[in-house]
Design an enzyme around this catalytic site. Sequence first.
Site: not given
Ligand code: NAD
Length: 505
Positions: A298, A396
């Site tokens: 991120c 991103e």
């Molecule tokens: P994602 O949003 O696809 O998934 C994150 C989590 O949400 C997973 O556990 C997923 O299964 C769950 N999820 C998916 N659909 C959902 C729904 N409808 N309802 C509830 N939960 C749901 O993200 P990702 O691909 O796993 O991770 C990458 C993203 O995370 C990037 O955009 C990155 O920037 C962000 N990130 C942010 C930080 C921060 O601290 N700002 C840190 C790490 C990652």
Amino acid sequence: MTTTVIPSVLTTPAAPREYRLLIDGRWVEGSSGFLERSSPAHGVVVSRYSTAGAADVRAAVAAARRAFDFGPWPRLTGGERARLLAAVADRVEARTDELAYVETLESGKPIAQARAEMGWAADLWRYASALARTLHGDSYSNLGEPVLGVVTREPVGVVSIITPWNFPFLIVSQKLPFALAAGCAAVVKPSEMTSGTTLILGEILMDVGLPPGVVNIVVGRGPEVGAPMVSDPEVDMLSFTGSTRVGQAAMAAAAATMKKVSFELGGKNPQIVFADADLDAAADAVVFGMQFNAGECCNSGSRLLVHRAIADDFVAEVVARSQRVPMGDPLDPTTKIGAIITPEHLDRIEGYVAGALQSGADVRLGGGRVADTPGLFMEPTVLTGVQPGMAVAREEIFGPVLSVLTFDDADAAIRLANDTPFGLSAAVWSRDIDTCLAAGQRLRAGTVWFNTFMDGCPELPFGGVKQSGLGRELGRAAVEEFTETKTLHMRRGPRTAWWADRRAD
Ligand code: NAD
């Protein structure tokens, strides 16, 4: 659950490790079959998770609710909770090799980096342990002699914690220990691709004697398992880290029951390099910022904003250094760039590069996947000729892709830096403290680094502005995020101001 034997010279395991769900202190089979996870670097199945269905999520939330409403955890002293959190830190350190091995196999990140992340995570559990003893409210004795106001900090209740795949153990450790320090109960859902280390954390929590139901861990995809954790009326708070797109949907879903929410979302973080900077240090940090965790970060420094006068030489230096960073088998302790999480994500990264070329950008380095390997590896990629309106300048990418833009003066640099929907972090490189401070004050970001990049520690708050998130993790107030304030307004002696039925004096 099976345990994994770690080979002395690190290779993939002979058989996948099996995991079950943690509900109400017991390891149970989920009602939705199994999910398998292959190592993105090696292409072999390394984990097999029993998967939750809607009934399992309901059972997990009900267990957390009981633990919070009737169990001992919220009623312990801060000191008693602190002892348990510190014991978790000790066990994380003791199991670092195993945790790092599982993390590397599931995520593709380099093993040396995974080991470091376990150390940072243990530090977070210890920091939360310290905060458990200092959490306190406020009092007012200046409201008139017979009146005393006391403001207490109470645990918010049951928290749904949903985490992504890029830093699985570190991110759950940015949330759970602080929720527990406050006295909350939790249902945790790791990413369906990297659930292993969160489930091992569940073993650690049971080993140190956390009461049943205080932490429940369910595994599965977002729509089936994450969505009911957001909508369930028995959940009081959502703490979510993931993409802005899913975070927006989760925020809308949480509104129906007016949950307290906190979001850590995406970023498009600029590193601004002025001509008077220590260019050697800046070049190293730019390479680190784009390639750390293969850019799946991120905080990735995915935009380089460099003064036009030094741009050509500086970019040449970044390209030269990028070629020297060892990429390869993440189980090799010398590797610094590992694999990309899924084939779909690798396609997406390549799609961004192709789109940039069509829009007129140039590839100065890399540009595509590494061929002839069963693993998913993306070449470090440097794009020049990027214009502010291009997708690679605004969105991103989440891969090792650096978009280079140039500026002529500080005002233009700040305008460019702020010109995205995100606001997670930024860096300023200059030897002039005035240049740094002026930029730092004008940048719309939750964290601004001066002459360093992606440093962090538990004491400093972390989070984003704009579409990068809501709320802050870490820092002195980290435990307070998981509390509600309650006002106790007290008066002694007879009531002095009668309203409906005024008696004769
Ligand atoms: P994602 O949003 O696809 O998934 C994150 C989590 O949400 C997973 O556990 C997923 O299964 C769950 N999820 C998916 N659909 C959902 C729904 N409808 N309802 C509830 N939960 C749901 O993200 P990702 O691909 O796993 O991770 C990458 C993203 O995370 C990037 O955009 C990155 O920037 C962000 N990130 C942010 C930080 C921060 O601290 N700002 C840190 C790490 C990652």
